[in-house]
Design a protein around this motif. Structure first.
Motif, PDB file in Angstrom:
ATOM      1  N   GLN A 109       8.247  -1.315 -10.498  1.00 23.85           N
ATOM      2  CA  GLN A 109       9.511  -1.591 -10.200  1.00 23.85           C
ATOM      3  C   GLN A 109       9.917  -3.101 -10.499  1.00 23.85           C
ATOM      4  OE1 GLN A 109      11.995   0.676 -10.180  1.00 23.85           O
ATOM      5  NE2 GLN A 109      10.692   2.254 -10.466  1.00 23.85           N
ATOM      6  N   LEU A 110       9.015  -3.997  -9.737  1.00 23.71           N
ATOM      7  CA  LEU A 110       9.316  -5.237  -9.672  1.00 23.71           C
ATOM      8  C   LEU A 110       8.981  -5.920 -11.000  1.00 23.71           C
ATOM      9  CD1 LEU A 110       7.446  -6.110  -6.298  1.00 23.71           C
ATOM     10  CD2 LEU A 110       9.818  -6.215  -6.816  1.00 23.71           C
ATOM     11  N   SER A 111       8.139  -5.271 -11.829  1.00 20.65           N
ATOM     12  CA  SER A 111       7.601  -5.897 -13.203  1.00 20.65           C
ATOM     13  C   SER A 111       8.768  -5.840 -14.152  1.00 20.65           C
ATOM     14  CB  SER A 111       6.457  -5.041 -13.712  1.00 20.65           C
ATOM     15  OG  SER A 111       6.947  -3.652 -14.155  1.00 20.65           O
ATOM     16  N   GLN A 112       9.805  -5.046 -13.710  1.00 24.66           N
ATOM     17  CA  GLN A 112      11.079  -5.056 -14.633  1.00 24.66           C
ATOM     18  C   GLN A 112      11.918  -6.205 -14.629  1.00 24.66           C
ATOM     19  OE1 GLN A 112      10.919  -2.340 -16.851  1.00 24.66           O
ATOM     20  NE2 GLN A 112       9.174  -2.004 -15.591  1.00 24.66           N
ATOM     21  N   LEU A 113      11.730  -7.015 -13.473  1.00 30.14           N
ATOM     22  CA  LEU A 113      12.635  -8.102 -13.020  1.00 30.14           C
ATOM     23  C   LEU A 113      12.170  -9.359 -13.944  1.00 30.14           C
ATOM     24  CD1 LEU A 113      12.385  -8.127  -9.050  1.00 30.14           C
ATOM     25  CD2 LEU A 113      14.125  -7.197 -10.708  1.00 30.14           C
ATOM     26  N   ASN A 114      12.896 -10.108 -14.090  1.00 24.57           N
ATOM     27  CA  ASN A 114      12.941 -11.488 -14.941  1.00 24.57           C
ATOM     28  C   ASN A 114      12.835 -12.626 -14.204  1.00 24.57           C
ATOM     29  OD1 ASN A 114      12.500 -13.147 -16.839  1.00 24.57           O
ATOM     30  ND2 ASN A 114      14.598 -13.353 -17.518  1.00 24.57           N
ATOM     31  N   ASP A 132       0.768   2.183  -3.988  1.00 23.86           N
ATOM     32  CA  ASP A 132       1.775   0.911  -3.845  1.00 23.86           C
ATOM     33  C   ASP A 132       1.850   0.396  -5.172  1.00 23.86           C
ATOM     34  OD1 ASP A 132       1.954   1.452  -1.394  1.00 23.86           O
ATOM     35  OD2 ASP A 132       0.235  -0.338  -0.765  1.00 23.86           O
ATOM     36  N   THR A 133       1.278   0.734  -6.299  1.00 26.46           N
ATOM     37  CA  THR A 133       1.577   0.382  -7.713  1.00 26.46           C
ATOM     38  C   THR A 133       2.902   0.713  -8.172  1.00 26.46           C
ATOM     39  OG1 THR A 133      -0.921   0.699  -8.262  1.00 26.46           O
ATOM     40  CG2 THR A 133       0.525   0.283  -9.988  1.00 26.46           C
ATOM     41  N   GLN A 180       5.012 -12.174  -0.948  1.00 22.59           N
ATOM     42  CA  GLN A 180       5.801 -12.434   0.344  1.00 22.59           C
ATOM     43  C   GLN A 180       7.497 -12.106   0.516  1.00 22.59           C
ATOM     44  OE1 GLN A 180       5.819 -16.468   2.173  1.00 22.59           O
ATOM     45  NE2 GLN A 180       6.288 -15.646   4.261  1.00 22.59           N
ATOM     46  N   LYS A 181       7.939 -12.429  -0.909  1.00 27.23           N
ATOM     47  CA  LYS A 181       9.261 -12.049  -1.112  1.00 27.23           C
ATOM     48  C   LYS A 181       9.468 -10.620  -1.028  1.00 27.23           C
ATOM     49  CE  LYS A 181      13.189 -13.389  -4.142  1.00 27.23           C
ATOM     50  NZ  LYS A 181      13.438 -13.975  -5.517  1.00 27.23           N
ATOM     51  N   TYR A 182       8.607  -9.961  -1.877  1.00 31.71           N
ATOM     52  CA  TYR A 182       8.840  -8.739  -1.918  1.00 31.71           C
ATOM     53  C   TYR A 182       7.897  -7.678  -1.173  1.00 31.71           C
ATOM     54  CZ  TYR A 182      11.514 -10.056  -5.942  1.00 31.71           C
ATOM     55  OH  TYR A 182      12.530 -10.740  -6.806  1.00 31.71           O
ATOM     56  N   ASN A 183       7.495  -8.203  -0.015  1.00 27.17           N
ATOM     57  CA  ASN A 183       6.817  -7.722   1.054  1.00 27.17           C
ATOM     58  C   ASN A 183       5.624  -6.410   0.400  1.00 27.17           C
ATOM     59  OD1 ASN A 183       6.268  -6.552   3.584  1.00 27.17           O
ATOM     60  ND2 ASN A 183       7.616  -5.188   3.483  1.00 27.17           N
ATOM     61  N   ILE A 184       4.744  -7.210  -0.347  1.00 32.26           N
ATOM     62  CA  ILE A 184       3.685  -6.621  -1.034  1.00 32.26           C
ATOM     63  C   ILE A 184       2.442  -6.745  -0.321  1.00 32.26           C
ATOM     64  CG2 ILE A 184       2.144  -6.292  -3.035  1.00 32.26           C
ATOM     65  CD1 ILE A 184       4.670  -7.659  -4.672  1.00 32.26           C
ATOM     66  N   ARG A 185       1.793  -5.488   0.138  1.00 36.26           N
ATOM     67  CA  ARG A 185       0.427  -5.531   0.820  1.00 36.26           C
ATOM     68  C   ARG A 185      -0.786  -5.576  -0.255  1.00 36.26           C
ATOM     69  NH1 ARG A 185      -1.468  -0.621   4.665  1.00 36.26           N
ATOM     70  NH2 ARG A 185      -1.244   0.454   2.554  1.00 36.26           N
ATOM     71  N   TYR A 186      -1.431  -6.679   0.030  1.00 41.46           N
ATOM     72  CA  TYR A 186      -2.439  -7.116  -0.788  1.00 41.46           C
ATOM     73  C   TYR A 186      -3.532  -7.440  -0.035  1.00 41.46           C
ATOM     74  CZ  TYR A 186      -1.500 -12.072  -0.593  1.00 41.46           C
ATOM     75  OH  TYR A 186      -1.469 -13.177  -0.253  1.00 41.46           O
ATOM     76  N   TRP A 187      -4.789  -7.661  -0.545  1.00 38.12           N
ATOM     77  CA  TRP A 187      -5.846  -8.507  -0.024  1.00 38.12           C
ATOM     78  C   TRP A 187      -6.714  -9.005  -0.993  1.00 38.12           C
ATOM     79  CZ3 TRP A 187      -4.714  -3.458   0.631  1.00 38.12           C
ATOM     80  CH2 TRP A 187      -5.717  -2.627   0.315  1.00 38.12           C
ATOM     81  N   ILE A 188      -7.429 -10.167  -0.726  1.00 36.48           N
ATOM     82  CA  ILE A 188      -8.488 -10.533  -1.701  1.00 36.48           C
ATOM     83  C   ILE A 188      -9.608  -9.770  -2.025  1.00 36.48           C
ATOM     84  CG2 ILE A 188      -7.449 -13.063  -1.722  1.00 36.48           C
ATOM     85  CD1 ILE A 188     -10.224 -13.572   0.226  1.00 36.48           C
ATOM     86  N   ARG A 201      -1.516  -7.078 -13.586  1.00 31.01           N
ATOM     87  CA  ARG A 201      -1.800  -8.430 -13.453  1.00 31.01           C
ATOM     88  C   ARG A 201      -0.705  -9.258 -13.320  1.00 31.01           C
ATOM     89  NH1 ARG A 201      -5.970  -8.999 -18.572  1.00 31.01           N
ATOM     90  NH2 ARG A 201      -7.874  -8.460 -17.337  1.00 31.01           N
ATOM     91  N   PHE A 202      -0.766 -10.290 -12.515  1.00 34.43           N
ATOM     92  CA  PHE A 202       0.110 -11.358 -12.496  1.00 34.43           C
ATOM     93  C   PHE A 202      -0.161 -12.396 -13.429  1.00 34.43           C
ATOM     94  CE2 PHE A 202       2.000 -14.942 -10.311  1.00 34.43           C
ATOM     95  CZ  PHE A 202       3.493 -14.533  -9.906  1.00 34.43           C
ATOM     96  N   ILE A 203       0.587 -12.691 -14.465  1.00 40.64           N
ATOM     97  CA  ILE A 203       0.326 -13.542 -15.258  1.00 40.64           C
ATOM     98  C   ILE A 203       0.933 -14.970 -15.451  1.00 40.64           C
ATOM     99  CG2 ILE A 203      -0.131 -13.915 -17.844  1.00 40.64           C
ATOM    100  CD1 ILE A 203      -0.317 -10.705 -17.956  1.00 40.64           C
TER     101      ILE A 203
END
Length: 282
Positions: A122-127, A116-117, A79-87, A164-166
């Motif tokens: 880009q977001l994976s570089q954030l701590n 969209d990957t 939600q914070k980074y406006n990522i479009r996804y679905w289960i 992966r979101f870990i």
């Protein structure tokens, strides 16, 4: 008179300044209050869903809880980074069968449009967290899991998902799979075909479905968590796993162990035989 006027303006500006900073402080604490209140409501919803979820082995409840709270953290991140996804996949089966996590499941599966990957990279570089991290397959742009490599030194021990979101603390993850707006198995685009989307099936073969089965996405409750679901979840589950998976679980609890369901296996075998028979007749 001049002194009184000067005193008036000093008081006026002081009052305005005080009001301004008071408003900022109120807004700051109100925002935190609203967020904390939201977290409390989400926690209550998750715990309520857990009470209705069966367990088979002692480790089930802690695992189920950790998976759901990891998913919750993902929804905040998305939600914070406006990522479009679905289960998707097993998680979508769980939603169709019980509006939430399958009690024996070990993770959560999501889909995103493959292109969209790049945003995830880009977001994976954030701590962004001391507990959670986002890992992106370095070869995500290569279509087909057999053409990709593992990158163990970078903590990439997966090839098929694009990311992966870990949860590093509890060793739980959310798999993020690619959806393509074309069929990678086709060498030539078919003319006058309605828009289709293509993903892996359960055997890592390409499986296509009409675009309107996925879009527009709809907000839904998954074990008390607000997530995004495809437009036609039952049709997608039937397309990937067969119609039997809409109602019957592939796993059941027997004597304190999760095992493959004989009922599911028999029903799927009969369904496959029926498909083979019909194909032979054609």
């Amino acid at each position: 008179m001049l002194h009184q006027r000067r005193l008036f303006w000093i008081c006026f500006y002081s009052s305005c300044t005080l009001f301004f900073f008071s408003a900022l402080i109120y807004d700051h604490y109100q925002s935190h209050f609203d967020f904390d209140n939201q977290l409390t409501n989400e926690n209550i919803s998750i715990e309520k869903a857990l009470k209705q979820m069966p367990i088979c082995v002692p480790d089930d409840r802690p695992r189920q809880r950790t998976i759901l709270y990891t998913l919750l953290e993902w929804t905040h991140f998305a939600q914070k980074y406006n990522i479009r996804y679905w289960i998707a996949y097993g998680s979508l089966v769980g939603y169709v069968q019980r509006h939430g996590l399958l009690p024996h499941d070990l993770d959560v599966d999501l889909l995103i449009m493959a292109q969209d990957t790049s945003q995830l990279f880009q977001l994976s570089q954030l701590n962004f967290s001391s507990i959670y991290e986002l890992k992106v397959q370095p070869q995500w742009y290569i279509v087909g899991e057999t053409k990709r490599s593992y990158f163990y030194s970078e903590g990439i021990n997966f090839v098929a998902p694009n990311a992966r979101f870990i949860n590093r603390k509890d060793h739980i993850h959310v798999d993020i799979w690619p959806m393509y707006d074309y069929d990678p198995s086709e060498t030539r685009m078919k003319k006058n075909r309605k828009p289709m989307l293509t993903e892996y099936d359960e055997y890592y073969n390409w499986k296509s479905s009409p675009q309107e089965w996925t879009f527009p996405l709809q907000e839904c409750l998954f074990s008390g968590i607000k997530v995004w679901c495809p437009a036609e979840p039952e049709k997608l589950v039937a397309n990937i796993y067969g119609p039997i998976s809409v109602k019957i679980s592939s796993t059941k609890c027997v004597n304190g162990s999760w095992i493959a369901s004989d009922e599911y296996r028999l029903a799927k075998s009969m369904m496959n035989n029926s498909v083979i028979t019909n194909t032979t007749k054609l």
